[in-house]
Design a protein around this motif. Structure first.
Motif, PDB file in Angstrom:
ATOM      1  N   GLU A 121      45.893  43.900  42.320  1.00 21.17           N
ATOM      2  CA  GLU A 121      45.503  42.629  42.929  1.00 21.17           C
ATOM      3  C   GLU A 121      46.515  41.566  42.503  1.00 21.17           C
ATOM      4  O   GLU A 121      46.882  41.492  41.350  1.00 21.17           O
ATOM      5  CB  GLU A 121      44.111  42.289  42.366  1.00 21.17           C
ATOM      6  CG  GLU A 121      43.501  41.060  42.924  1.00 21.17           C
ATOM      7  CD  GLU A 121      43.312  41.171  44.408  1.00 21.17           C
ATOM      8  OE1 GLU A 121      42.496  41.980  44.846  1.00 21.17           O
ATOM      9  OE2 GLU A 121      44.011  40.442  45.142  1.00 21.17           O
ATOM     10  N   PHE A 122      46.955  40.749  43.444  1.00 25.91           N
ATOM     11  CA  PHE A 122      47.989  39.760  43.115  1.00 25.91           C
ATOM     12  C   PHE A 122      47.483  38.330  43.253  1.00 25.91           C
ATOM     13  O   PHE A 122      48.267  37.403  43.435  1.00 25.91           O
ATOM     14  CB  PHE A 122      49.210  39.958  44.027  1.00 25.91           C
ATOM     15  CG  PHE A 122      49.812  41.340  43.937  1.00 25.91           C
ATOM     16  CD1 PHE A 122      50.746  41.641  42.957  1.00 25.91           C
ATOM     17  CD2 PHE A 122      49.433  42.343  44.818  1.00 25.91           C
ATOM     18  CE1 PHE A 122      51.296  42.910  42.857  1.00 25.91           C
ATOM     19  CE2 PHE A 122      49.983  43.624  44.739  1.00 25.91           C
ATOM     20  CZ  PHE A 122      50.906  43.904  43.749  1.00 25.91           C
ATOM     21  N   LEU A 123      46.168  38.136  43.212  1.00 26.57           N
ATOM     22  CA  LEU A 123      45.660  36.793  43.530  1.00 26.57           C
ATOM     23  C   LEU A 123      45.996  35.768  42.452  1.00 26.57           C
ATOM     24  O   LEU A 123      46.075  36.085  41.266  1.00 26.57           O
ATOM     25  CB  LEU A 123      44.157  36.822  43.786  1.00 26.57           C
ATOM     26  CG  LEU A 123      43.162  37.284  42.733  1.00 26.57           C
ATOM     27  CD1 LEU A 123      42.860  36.177  41.741  1.00 26.57           C
ATOM     28  CD2 LEU A 123      41.884  37.721  43.417  1.00 26.57           C
ATOM     29  N   ARG A 124      46.226  34.557  42.930  1.00 24.94           N
ATOM     30  CA  ARG A 124      46.484  33.420  42.031  1.00 24.94           C
ATOM     31  C   ARG A 124      45.199  32.632  41.883  1.00 24.94           C
ATOM     32  O   ARG A 124      44.502  32.408  42.884  1.00 24.94           O
ATOM     33  CB  ARG A 124      47.536  32.471  42.640  1.00 24.94           C
ATOM     34  CG  ARG A 124      48.912  33.037  42.759  1.00 24.94           C
ATOM     35  CD  ARG A 124      49.714  32.234  43.777  1.00 24.94           C
ATOM     36  NE  ARG A 124      49.092  32.321  45.117  1.00 24.94           N
ATOM     37  CZ  ARG A 124      49.410  31.549  46.148  1.00 24.94           C
ATOM     38  NH1 ARG A 124      50.315  30.605  46.019  1.00 24.94           N
ATOM     39  NH2 ARG A 124      48.809  31.705  47.321  1.00 24.94           N
ATOM     40  N   GLU A 125      44.895  32.194  40.675  1.00 26.89           N
ATOM     41  CA  GLU A 125      43.764  31.284  40.510  1.00 26.89           C
ATOM     42  C   GLU A 125      44.063  30.030  41.324  1.00 26.89           C
ATOM     43  O   GLU A 125      45.221  29.628  41.455  1.00 26.89           O
ATOM     44  CB  GLU A 125      43.578  30.930  39.030  1.00 26.89           C
ATOM     45  CG  GLU A 125      43.052  32.116  38.244  1.00 26.89           C
ATOM     46  CD  GLU A 125      42.871  31.828  36.764  1.00 26.89           C
ATOM     47  OE1 GLU A 125      42.692  30.665  36.394  1.00 26.89           O
ATOM     48  OE2 GLU A 125      42.922  32.799  35.990  1.00 26.89           O
ATOM     49  N   SER A 126      43.013  29.451  41.854  1.00 31.01           N
ATOM     50  CA  SER A 126      43.044  28.268  42.726  1.00 31.01           C
ATOM     51  C   SER A 126      43.455  28.612  44.177  1.00 31.01           C
ATOM     52  O   SER A 126      43.322  27.776  45.059  1.00 31.01           O
ATOM     53  CB  SER A 126      43.891  27.109  42.165  1.00 31.01           C
ATOM     54  OG  SER A 126      45.259  27.342  42.319  1.00 31.01           O
ATOM     55  N   ALA A 147      55.607  42.360  39.171  1.00 29.29           N
ATOM     56  CA  ALA A 147      55.577  41.114  39.949  1.00 29.29           C
ATOM     57  C   ALA A 147      55.422  39.911  39.018  1.00 29.29           C
ATOM     58  O   ALA A 147      56.149  38.916  39.126  1.00 29.29           O
ATOM     59  CB  ALA A 147      54.422  41.148  40.955  1.00 29.29           C
ATOM     60  N   ASN A 148      54.487  40.005  38.075  1.00 25.42           N
ATOM     61  CA  ASN A 148      54.286  38.880  37.164  1.00 25.42           C
ATOM     62  C   ASN A 148      55.481  38.692  36.237  1.00 25.42           C
ATOM     63  O   ASN A 148      55.828  37.558  35.875  1.00 25.42           O
ATOM     64  CB  ASN A 148      52.996  39.062  36.362  1.00 25.42           C
ATOM     65  CG  ASN A 148      51.802  38.505  37.123  1.00 25.42           C
ATOM     66  OD1 ASN A 148      51.966  37.889  38.175  1.00 25.42           O
ATOM     67  ND2 ASN A 148      50.613  38.722  36.614  1.00 25.42           N
ATOM     68  N   SER A 149      56.144  39.785  35.871  1.00 26.01           N
ATOM     69  CA  SER A 149      57.350  39.657  35.039  1.00 26.01           C
ATOM     70  C   SER A 149      58.431  38.910  35.805  1.00 26.01           C
ATOM     71  O   SER A 149      59.138  38.059  35.259  1.00 26.01           O
ATOM     72  CB  SER A 149      57.866  41.043  34.639  1.00 26.01           C
ATOM     73  OG  SER A 149      56.923  41.672  33.806  1.00 26.01           O
ATOM     74  N   CYS A 193      47.182  35.417  32.958  1.00 28.31           N
ATOM     75  CA  CYS A 193      47.918  36.565  33.511  1.00 28.31           C
ATOM     76  C   CYS A 193      49.379  36.648  33.090  1.00 28.31           C
ATOM     77  O   CYS A 193      49.791  37.615  32.466  1.00 28.31           O
ATOM     78  CB  CYS A 193      47.831  36.542  35.032  1.00 28.31           C
ATOM     79  SG  CYS A 193      46.257  37.146  35.619  1.00 28.31           S
ATOM     80  N   LEU A 194      50.179  35.643  33.470  1.00 26.44           N
ATOM     81  CA  LEU A 194      51.625  35.766  33.250  1.00 26.44           C
ATOM     82  C   LEU A 194      51.982  36.076  31.792  1.00 26.44           C
ATOM     83  O   LEU A 194      52.695  37.053  31.530  1.00 26.44           O
ATOM     84  CB  LEU A 194      52.348  34.497  33.751  1.00 26.44           C
ATOM     85  CG  LEU A 194      53.124  34.645  35.060  1.00 26.44           C
ATOM     86  CD1 LEU A 194      52.278  35.221  36.175  1.00 26.44           C
ATOM     87  CD2 LEU A 194      53.737  33.326  35.494  1.00 26.44           C
ATOM     88  N   PRO A 195      51.488  35.297  30.811  1.00 24.93           N
ATOM     89  CA  PRO A 195      51.869  35.591  29.422  1.00 24.93           C
ATOM     90  C   PRO A 195      51.404  36.982  28.982  1.00 24.93           C
ATOM     91  O   PRO A 195      52.152  37.732  28.358  1.00 24.93           O
ATOM     92  CB  PRO A 195      51.158  34.497  28.612  1.00 24.93           C
ATOM     93  CG  PRO A 195      50.882  33.403  29.582  1.00 24.93           C
ATOM     94  CD  PRO A 195      50.665  34.074  30.907  1.00 24.93           C
TER      95      PRO A 195
END
Ligand code: UDX
Length: 439
Positions: free
Chosen positions: A152-157, A213-215, A266-268
Protein backbone atom coordinates in the motif's frame (compact mmCIF):
# COMPACT_ATOMS: atom_id res chain seq x y z
CA UNK A 1 -17.50 -9.55 -3.18
CA UNK A 2 -17.06 -10.26 0.52
CA UNK A 3 -13.71 -9.58 2.14
CA UNK A 4 -12.11 -8.80 5.48
CA UNK A 5 -9.42 -6.35 6.50
CA UNK A 6 -7.41 -7.48 9.54
CA UNK A 7 -5.83 -4.58 11.47
CA UNK A 8 -7.71 -1.29 11.29
CA UNK A 9 -5.17 1.47 11.84
CA UNK A 10 -4.50 4.14 9.20
CA UNK A 11 -3.93 1.62 6.48
CA UNK A 12 -6.56 -0.97 7.36
CA UNK A 13 -9.42 1.37 8.26
CA UNK A 14 -8.91 3.36 5.06
CA UNK A 15 -8.62 0.21 2.96
CA UNK A 16 -11.80 -1.25 4.51
CA UNK A 17 -13.76 1.95 3.84
CA UNK A 18 -12.29 2.20 0.33
CA UNK A 19 -13.26 -1.38 -0.56
CA UNK A 20 -16.82 -0.72 0.67
CA UNK A 21 -16.88 2.40 -1.53
CA UNK A 22 -15.88 0.17 -4.47
CA UNK A 23 -19.05 -1.85 -3.84
CA UNK A 24 -17.81 -4.73 -1.70
CA UNK A 25 -19.15 -6.12 1.56
CA UNK A 26 -16.37 -5.59 4.07
CA UNK A 27 -15.72 -6.79 7.61
CA UNK A 28 -12.90 -4.93 9.36
CA UNK A 29 -11.25 -6.75 12.25
CA UNK A 30 -9.14 -5.22 15.00
CA UNK A 31 -8.30 -6.65 18.41
CA UNK A 32 -8.68 -3.18 20.02
CA UNK A 33 -12.35 -3.20 21.06
CA UNK A 34 -12.47 0.59 21.61
CA UNK A 35 -11.27 1.12 18.06
CA UNK A 36 -13.93 -1.31 16.80
CA UNK A 37 -16.67 0.66 18.61
CA UNK A 38 -15.42 3.97 17.23
CA UNK A 39 -15.22 2.62 13.68
CA UNK A 40 -18.68 1.04 13.94
CA UNK A 41 -20.03 4.46 14.91
CA UNK A 42 -18.76 5.78 11.56
CA UNK A 43 -15.70 7.62 12.88
CA UNK A 44 -11.97 7.11 12.54
CA UNK A 45 -9.94 7.07 15.77
CA UNK A 46 -7.53 9.54 14.10
CA UNK A 47 -7.89 12.60 11.86
CA UNK A 48 -7.86 11.76 8.15
CA UNK A 49 -9.58 14.02 5.67
CA UNK A 50 -12.62 12.35 3.96
CA UNK A 51 -12.39 9.12 5.97
CA UNK A 52 -15.17 9.85 8.47
CA UNK A 53 -17.51 10.59 5.56
CA UNK A 54 -16.78 7.22 3.97
CA UNK A 55 -17.03 5.33 7.27
CA UNK A 56 -20.39 6.96 8.08
CA UNK A 57 -21.71 6.27 4.60
CA UNK A 58 -20.84 2.57 4.60
CA UNK A 59 -21.49 1.66 8.24
CA UNK A 60 -24.96 3.11 7.57
CA UNK A 61 -25.41 1.37 4.22
CA UNK A 62 -24.55 -1.95 5.90
CA UNK A 63 -21.65 -2.67 3.51
CA UNK A 64 -19.06 -2.09 6.25
CA UNK A 65 -18.80 -3.27 9.80
CA UNK A 66 -16.05 -3.98 12.30
CA UNK A 67 -15.44 -6.81 14.77
CA UNK A 68 -12.81 -7.90 17.29
CA UNK A 69 -13.30 -11.60 16.50
CA UNK A 70 -10.82 -13.52 14.34
CA UNK A 71 -13.28 -16.42 14.09
CA UNK A 72 -15.99 -14.16 12.67
CA UNK A 73 -13.47 -12.73 10.18
CA UNK A 74 -12.33 -16.19 9.05
CA UNK A 75 -15.95 -17.29 8.45
CA UNK A 76 -16.94 -14.08 6.66
CA UNK A 77 -15.02 -14.33 3.36
CA UNK A 78 -12.42 -16.09 1.22
CA UNK A 79 -10.34 -12.97 0.78
CA UNK A 80 -8.53 -11.52 3.80
CA UNK A 81 -6.41 -8.38 3.59
CA UNK A 82 -3.90 -7.86 6.38
CA UNK A 83 -2.90 -4.31 7.27
CA UNK A 84 -1.48 -4.55 10.79
CA UNK A 85 1.35 -2.25 11.84
CA UNK A 86 5.00 -3.24 11.47
CA UNK A 87 6.92 -0.67 13.56
CA UNK A 88 10.67 -0.81 14.16
CA UNK A 89 11.68 -3.08 17.04
CA UNK A 90 12.42 -1.10 20.21
CA UNK A 91 16.08 -0.04 20.11
CA UNK A 92 16.63 -1.49 16.63
CA UNK A 93 16.08 -0.56 12.98
CA UNK A 94 14.66 -4.01 12.17
CA UNK A 95 10.91 -4.34 11.62
CA UNK A 96 8.86 -5.82 14.43
CA UNK A 97 6.80 -8.47 12.64
CA UNK A 98 5.17 -9.86 15.76
CA UNK A 99 1.76 -8.21 15.07
CA UNK A 100 1.77 -9.60 11.52
CA UNK A 101 2.68 -13.15 12.49
CA UNK A 102 0.30 -13.05 15.44
CA UNK A 103 -2.60 -11.91 13.22
CA UNK A 104 -1.92 -14.67 10.69
CA UNK A 105 -1.60 -17.29 13.42
CA UNK A 106 -4.92 -16.24 14.97
CA UNK A 107 -6.78 -16.05 11.68
CA UNK A 108 -5.44 -19.40 10.40
CA UNK A 109 -7.43 -21.89 12.56
CA UNK A 110 -10.69 -20.52 11.10
CA UNK A 111 -9.58 -21.01 7.48
CA UNK A 112 -11.22 -24.36 6.69
CA UNK A 113 -11.74 -23.85 2.93
CA UNK A 114 -9.50 -22.36 0.17
CA UNK A 115 -8.82 -18.68 0.82
CA UNK A 116 -6.45 -15.87 -0.12
CA UNK A 117 -4.50 -13.93 2.49
CA UNK A 118 -3.33 -10.67 0.89
CA UNK A 119 -0.78 -8.80 2.99
CA UNK A 120 -0.59 -5.00 2.72
CA UNK A 121 1.69 -4.32 5.71
CA UNK A 122 5.21 -3.05 4.98
CA UNK A 123 7.80 -5.77 5.68
CA UNK A 124 11.43 -6.68 5.01
CA UNK A 125 11.88 -8.70 1.83
CA UNK A 126 11.65 -12.41 2.60
CA UNK A 127 8.61 -12.25 4.90
CA UNK A 128 6.01 -13.81 2.55
CA UNK A 129 7.37 -17.39 2.80
CA UNK A 130 7.20 -17.11 6.60
CA UNK A 131 3.52 -16.07 6.40
CA UNK A 132 2.83 -19.01 4.05
CA UNK A 133 4.55 -21.37 6.48
CA UNK A 134 2.35 -20.22 9.39
CA UNK A 135 -0.77 -20.73 7.28
CA UNK A 136 0.37 -24.21 6.24
CA UNK A 137 0.98 -25.10 9.86
CA UNK A 138 -2.15 -23.61 11.48
CA UNK A 139 -4.94 -23.44 8.85
CA UNK A 140 -7.11 -26.55 8.42
CA UNK A 141 -7.17 -25.82 4.67
CA UNK A 142 -3.33 -25.89 4.72
CA UNK A 143 -1.85 -25.67 1.22
CA UNK A 144 -5.14 -24.41 -0.16
CA UNK A 145 -4.54 -21.00 1.42
CA UNK A 146 -2.68 -18.73 -1.01
CA UNK A 147 -0.57 -15.78 0.08
CA UNK A 148 -0.60 -12.62 -2.03
CA UNK A 149 1.47 -9.49 -1.50
CA UNK A 150 -0.34 -6.21 -2.13
CA UNK A 151 1.73 -3.26 -0.80
CA UNK A 152 0.00 0.00 0.00
CA UNK A 153 1.43 3.39 -0.93
CA UNK A 154 -1.09 5.73 0.67
CA UNK A 155 -0.05 9.06 2.12
CA UNK A 156 -1.62 10.33 5.32
CA UNK A 157 -3.95 13.25 4.59
CA UNK A 158 -4.54 11.83 1.07
CA UNK A 159 -5.27 8.29 2.26
CA UNK A 160 -8.80 7.99 0.85
CA UNK A 161 -7.85 9.37 -2.52
CA UNK A 162 -4.69 7.23 -2.72
CA UNK A 163 -6.78 4.14 -1.87
CA UNK A 164 -9.49 4.77 -4.47
CA UNK A 165 -7.21 6.23 -7.14
CA UNK A 166 -3.74 4.75 -6.57
CA UNK A 167 -0.81 5.54 -8.89
CA UNK A 168 -0.33 1.81 -9.40
CA UNK A 169 -1.44 -1.55 -8.10
CA UNK A 170 1.16 -4.18 -7.16
CA UNK A 171 0.19 -7.82 -6.79
CA UNK A 172 2.82 -10.39 -5.78
CA UNK A 173 2.29 -14.15 -5.96
CA UNK A 174 4.41 -17.28 -5.54
CA UNK A 175 3.18 -18.78 -8.81
CA UNK A 176 1.98 -17.19 -12.05
CA UNK A 177 -1.73 -17.06 -12.94
CA UNK A 178 -2.99 -18.35 -9.61
CA UNK A 179 -6.66 -18.17 -8.56
CA UNK A 180 -5.42 -15.66 -5.98
CA UNK A 181 -4.59 -13.32 -8.87
CA UNK A 182 -8.07 -13.77 -10.34
CA UNK A 183 -9.67 -13.03 -6.96
CA UNK A 184 -7.60 -9.87 -6.39
CA UNK A 185 -8.21 -8.63 -9.92
CA UNK A 186 -11.92 -9.02 -9.21
CA UNK A 187 -11.60 -7.14 -5.90
CA UNK A 188 -9.77 -4.26 -7.62
CA UNK A 189 -11.80 -4.45 -10.84
CA UNK A 190 -13.01 -0.82 -10.75
CA UNK A 191 -9.51 0.48 -10.05
CA UNK A 192 -8.00 -1.63 -12.84
CA UNK A 193 -10.77 -0.65 -15.28
CA UNK A 194 -10.01 3.02 -14.53
CA UNK A 195 -6.63 2.40 -16.20
CA UNK A 196 -4.47 2.07 -13.07
CA UNK A 197 -1.13 0.47 -14.03
CA UNK A 198 -1.20 -3.02 -12.51
CA UNK A 199 2.05 -4.87 -11.98
CA UNK A 200 1.86 -8.58 -11.27
CA UNK A 201 5.11 -9.91 -9.90
CA UNK A 202 6.72 -12.33 -7.45
CA UNK A 203 6.58 -12.06 -3.66
CA UNK A 204 10.06 -10.60 -3.21
CA UNK A 205 9.60 -7.76 -5.72
CA UNK A 206 6.21 -6.86 -4.26
CA UNK A 207 7.67 -6.87 -0.75
CA UNK A 208 10.54 -4.62 -1.82
CA UNK A 209 8.25 -2.17 -3.63
CA UNK A 210 7.09 -0.19 -0.62
CA UNK A 211 10.47 0.08 1.13
CA UNK A 212 12.15 1.03 -2.14
CA UNK A 213 9.52 3.67 -2.94
CA UNK A 214 9.82 5.28 0.49
CA UNK A 215 13.62 5.09 0.31
CA UNK A 216 13.50 6.99 -2.98
CA UNK A 217 11.07 9.59 -1.61
CA UNK A 218 13.24 10.15 1.48
CA UNK A 219 16.36 10.41 -0.66
CA UNK A 220 14.71 12.95 -2.95
CA UNK A 221 13.78 15.13 0.03
CA UNK A 222 17.29 14.80 1.45
CA UNK A 223 18.81 15.60 -1.93
CA UNK A 224 17.12 18.99 -2.05
CA UNK A 225 17.91 19.57 1.61
CA UNK A 226 21.59 18.81 0.91
CA UNK A 227 21.35 21.43 -1.85
CA UNK A 228 19.87 23.79 0.77
CA UNK A 229 23.04 23.35 2.82
CA UNK A 230 25.14 24.32 -0.20
CA UNK A 231 22.81 27.26 -0.89
CA UNK A 232 23.23 28.46 2.69
CA UNK A 233 27.02 28.27 2.29
CA UNK A 234 27.07 30.03 -1.08
CA UNK A 235 24.27 32.60 -0.87
CA UNK A 236 22.09 30.80 -3.45
CA UNK A 237 18.37 30.13 -3.04
CA UNK A 238 17.14 26.55 -2.69
CA UNK A 239 13.48 27.24 -3.58
CA UNK A 240 14.50 28.74 -6.92
CA UNK A 241 16.99 25.90 -7.42
CA UNK A 242 14.25 23.32 -6.75
CA UNK A 243 12.03 25.04 -9.35
CA UNK A 244 14.85 24.99 -11.89
CA UNK A 245 15.55 21.29 -11.27
CA UNK A 246 11.87 20.41 -11.12
CA UNK A 247 11.17 21.68 -14.64
CA UNK A 248 13.34 18.84 -15.94
CA UNK A 249 10.71 16.14 -16.38
CA UNK A 250 13.25 13.47 -15.45
CA UNK A 251 13.57 15.10 -12.02
CA UNK A 252 10.12 16.61 -11.33
CA UNK A 253 9.28 19.15 -8.60
CA UNK A 254 6.85 16.84 -6.75
CA UNK A 255 8.13 15.51 -3.40
CA UNK A 256 11.13 17.84 -3.52
CA UNK A 257 10.07 20.58 -1.10
CA UNK A 258 13.11 21.74 0.84
CA UNK A 259 12.71 22.39 4.55
CA UNK A 260 12.97 20.65 7.87
CA UNK A 261 13.10 17.18 6.30
CA UNK A 262 10.97 14.10 6.62
CA UNK A 263 9.29 12.49 9.61
CA UNK A 264 6.13 10.52 10.28
CA UNK A 265 5.29 6.88 10.84
CA UNK A 266 6.60 5.65 7.47
CA UNK A 267 9.57 7.30 5.78
CA UNK A 268 12.01 7.20 8.74
CA UNK A 269 10.93 3.68 9.72
CA UNK A 270 11.07 2.34 6.18
CA UNK A 271 14.48 3.81 5.38
CA UNK A 272 15.86 2.33 8.59
CA UNK A 273 14.18 -1.03 7.96
CA UNK A 274 15.38 -1.11 4.36
CA UNK A 275 19.00 -0.43 5.36
CA UNK A 276 18.76 -3.04 8.11
CA UNK A 277 17.48 -5.72 5.73
CA UNK A 278 20.06 -4.84 3.07
CA UNK A 279 22.77 -5.33 5.72
CA UNK A 280 21.30 -8.70 6.71
CA UNK A 281 21.34 -9.74 3.05
CA UNK A 282 24.98 -8.65 2.70
CA UNK A 283 23.87 -5.90 0.34
CA UNK A 284 24.61 -3.10 2.79
CA UNK A 285 26.72 -1.09 0.33
CA UNK A 286 23.66 -0.61 -1.87
CA UNK A 287 21.95 1.15 1.02
CA UNK A 288 24.87 3.56 1.57
CA UNK A 289 23.07 6.49 0.01
CA UNK A 290 20.10 5.89 2.31
CA UNK A 291 22.40 6.26 5.32
CA UNK A 292 23.49 9.61 3.89
CA UNK A 293 19.84 10.61 3.29
CA UNK A 294 19.19 9.95 6.99
CA UNK A 295 22.23 11.98 7.98
CA UNK A 296 21.10 14.98 5.89
CA UNK A 297 17.64 14.67 7.43
CA UNK A 298 19.03 14.78 10.96
CA UNK A 299 21.22 17.80 10.06
CA UNK A 300 18.17 19.89 9.05
CA UNK A 301 16.76 19.57 12.56
CA UNK A 302 20.18 20.44 14.02
CA UNK A 303 20.38 23.47 11.74
CA UNK A 304 17.17 24.98 13.14
CA UNK A 305 18.40 24.43 16.69
CA UNK A 306 21.72 26.14 15.79
CA UNK A 307 19.88 29.06 14.15
CA UNK A 308 17.73 29.49 17.27
CA UNK A 309 20.91 29.63 19.38
CA UNK A 310 22.40 32.15 16.93
CA UNK A 311 19.34 34.35 17.33
CA UNK A 312 18.98 34.04 21.11
CA UNK A 313 22.52 33.38 22.28
CA UNK A 314 24.00 30.04 23.32
CA UNK A 315 22.31 30.01 26.73
CA UNK A 316 18.60 29.37 26.14
CA UNK A 317 17.63 29.37 29.82
CA UNK A 318 14.90 31.92 30.41
CA UNK A 319 14.23 32.34 26.66
CA UNK A 320 10.71 31.87 25.34
CA UNK A 321 10.30 30.13 22.00
CA UNK A 322 7.01 29.60 20.17
CA UNK A 323 6.73 26.69 17.74
CA UNK A 324 4.06 26.72 15.05
CA UNK A 325 3.38 23.07 14.19
CA UNK A 326 3.43 19.74 16.02
CA UNK A 327 2.17 17.27 13.38
CA UNK A 328 4.84 15.62 11.21
CA UNK A 329 3.20 17.32 8.21
CA UNK A 330 0.07 19.44 7.63
CA UNK A 331 -3.49 18.02 7.54
CA UNK A 332 -2.82 15.22 10.00
CA UNK A 333 -2.86 14.80 13.78
CA UNK A 334 -0.01 12.26 13.58
CA UNK A 335 3.07 13.27 15.58
CA UNK A 336 5.16 10.14 15.11
CA UNK A 337 8.78 11.20 14.52
CA UNK A 338 7.61 14.76 13.98
CA UNK A 339 10.53 17.02 12.98
CA UNK A 340 8.73 19.97 14.63
CA UNK A 341 8.40 18.23 17.99
CA UNK A 342 11.96 16.90 17.84
CA UNK A 343 13.23 20.48 17.48
CA UNK A 344 10.83 21.78 20.15
CA UNK A 345 11.94 19.10 22.62
CA UNK A 346 15.65 19.72 21.92
CA UNK A 347 15.23 23.45 22.58
CA UNK A 348 13.32 22.66 25.77
CA UNK A 349 16.17 20.36 26.83
CA UNK A 350 18.58 23.26 26.27
CA UNK A 351 16.63 25.30 28.82
CA UNK A 352 14.15 27.31 26.71
CA UNK A 353 10.48 27.58 27.59
CA UNK A 354 8.82 26.20 24.47
CA UNK A 355 5.17 26.81 23.58
CA UNK A 356 3.74 24.67 20.78
CA UNK A 357 0.58 25.24 18.77
CA UNK A 358 -1.03 23.09 16.05
CA UNK A 359 -4.53 22.97 14.53
CA UNK A 360 -5.03 19.20 15.03
CA UNK A 361 -2.14 17.48 16.76
CA UNK A 362 -1.97 19.01 20.26
CA UNK A 363 -3.59 16.07 22.10
CA UNK A 364 -1.16 13.58 20.57
CA UNK A 365 1.80 15.94 21.11
CA UNK A 366 0.93 16.40 24.80
CA UNK A 367 1.07 12.64 25.37
CA UNK A 368 4.53 12.28 23.79
CA UNK A 369 6.11 15.52 25.03
CA UNK A 370 4.49 16.43 28.35
CA UNK A 371 7.27 18.89 29.22
CA UNK A 372 6.35 21.38 26.48
CA UNK A 373 3.67 24.08 26.84
CA UNK A 374 0.68 23.94 24.51
CA UNK A 375 -1.63 26.72 23.34
CA UNK A 376 -4.47 26.28 20.85
CA UNK A 377 -4.52 29.76 19.37
CA UNK A 378 -1.44 30.39 17.17
CA UNK A 379 -1.72 34.14 17.76
CA UNK A 380 -1.90 33.89 21.57
CA UNK A 381 0.93 31.32 21.42
CA UNK A 382 3.26 34.11 20.27
CA UNK A 383 2.68 36.28 23.38
CA UNK A 384 6.00 37.37 24.95
CA UNK A 385 8.00 35.09 22.65
CA UNK A 386 11.66 35.88 22.02
CA UNK A 387 11.57 33.79 18.83
CA UNK A 388 8.94 32.19 16.58
CA UNK A 389 9.73 28.95 14.72
CA UNK A 390 7.53 27.88 11.80
CA UNK A 391 8.10 24.11 11.67
CA UNK A 392 5.00 22.46 10.13
CA UNK A 393 3.52 24.23 7.11
CA UNK A 394 -0.22 24.31 7.90
CA UNK A 395 -1.92 26.61 5.42
CA UNK A 396 -3.63 28.36 8.33
CA UNK A 397 -0.30 29.76 9.56
CA UNK A 398 0.32 31.50 6.24
CA UNK A 399 -3.00 33.35 6.55
CA UNK A 400 -2.14 34.97 9.91
CA UNK A 401 -1.32 38.67 9.57
CA UNK A 402 2.24 39.20 10.88
CA UNK A 403 1.39 42.85 11.71
CA UNK A 404 -0.95 41.80 14.50
CA UNK A 405 1.72 39.46 15.89
CA UNK A 406 4.78 41.71 16.00
CA UNK A 407 3.64 43.73 19.03
CA UNK A 408 2.86 40.60 21.05
CA UNK A 409 6.49 39.42 21.07
CA UNK A 410 9.50 40.72 22.98
CA UNK A 411 11.35 40.95 19.66
CA UNK A 412 9.77 39.98 16.33
CA UNK A 413 12.07 37.26 14.98
CA UNK A 414 10.93 34.26 12.97
CA UNK A 415 12.76 31.24 11.55
CA UNK A 416 10.75 29.70 8.72
CA UNK A 417 11.93 26.10 8.38
CA UNK A 418 9.35 25.23 5.71
CA UNK A 419 9.69 28.24 3.43
CA UNK A 420 5.98 28.96 3.12
CA UNK A 421 5.70 32.29 4.95
CA UNK A 422 5.98 35.37 2.75
CA UNK A 423 9.33 36.91 3.66
CA UNK A 424 8.45 40.30 2.15
CA UNK A 425 5.16 40.45 4.00
CA UNK A 426 6.72 39.53 7.35
CA UNK A 427 9.62 41.96 6.92
CA UNK A 428 7.20 44.77 6.04
CA UNK A 429 5.41 43.98 9.30
CA UNK A 430 8.64 44.54 11.23
CA UNK A 431 9.89 40.98 11.61
CA UNK A 432 13.44 39.80 11.11
CA UNK A 433 13.16 36.56 9.14
CA UNK A 434 15.43 33.62 8.32
CA UNK A 435 14.31 30.84 5.99
CA UNK A 436 16.18 27.54 5.63
CA UNK A 437 18.10 27.45 2.36
CA UNK A 438 16.82 30.83 1.12
CA UNK A 439 19.06 33.80 0.45
C1 UDX B 1 4.79 8.38 2.93
C2 UDX B 1 4.77 8.06 1.43
O1 UDX B 1 4.62 9.28 0.70
C3 UDX B 1 3.61 7.11 1.11
O2 UDX B 1 3.65 6.75 -0.25
C4 UDX B 1 3.76 5.86 1.98
O3 UDX B 1 2.69 4.96 1.74
C5 UDX B 1 3.80 6.24 3.45
O4 UDX B 1 4.88 7.17 3.68
P1 UDX B 1 3.43 10.00 4.53
O5 UDX B 1 4.29 9.50 5.65
O6 UDX B 1 1.97 10.12 4.75
O7 UDX B 1 3.60 9.07 3.24
O8 UDX B 1 3.96 11.46 4.16
P2 UDX B 1 4.65 12.25 2.96
O9 UDX B 1 3.65 13.16 2.39
O10 UDX B 1 5.41 11.38 2.04
O11 UDX B 1 5.68 13.13 3.83
C6 UDX B 1 6.66 12.49 4.65
C7 UDX B 1 7.52 13.53 5.30
O12 UDX B 1 8.36 14.17 4.35
C8 UDX B 1 6.77 14.66 6.02
O13 UDX B 1 7.44 14.95 7.23
C9 UDX B 1 6.84 15.83 5.05
O14 UDX B 1 6.79 17.07 5.70
C10 UDX B 1 8.21 15.58 4.42
N1 UDX B 1 8.32 16.09 3.04
C11 UDX B 1 7.54 15.56 2.07
C12 UDX B 1 9.26 17.07 2.74
O15 UDX B 1 9.99 17.55 3.62
N2 UDX B 1 9.37 17.48 1.44
C13 UDX B 1 8.60 16.98 0.44
O16 UDX B 1 8.75 17.43 -0.70
C14 UDX B 1 7.66 15.99 0.76
Amino acid sequence: MKMTVIGCGYLGATHAAGMAELGHEVLGMDSDIDKVHTLNSGKAPFFERDLDGLLTKHTSSGRLRFTASYGEAADFADLHFIGVGTPNQPGSDAYDLSHLFDAVRRLAPGLKTPAVVAVKSTVPVGTAPRVAEILRAYAPAGDLIEVAWNPEFLRESFAVDDTLRPDRLVLGFSTAHSWAEALLRQAFEKIIEAGTPTIVTDWATAELAKGAANSFLGTKISFINAMAEVCEASGADVAELADILGHDHRIGRHGMRPGLGFGGGCLPKDLAGFINRADELDAGEAAGMLREANAVNARRRRRVIDLACEELGPDLRGKRITVWGAAFKPETDDVRDSPALAVAQALHDLGATVTVTDPKALDNARKLHPGLDYVEDPIAAVDDADLLLHLTEWHHFTTIDPRCLATRTTSPKVIDARGTLSTAHWRDAGWSTRTLGRR
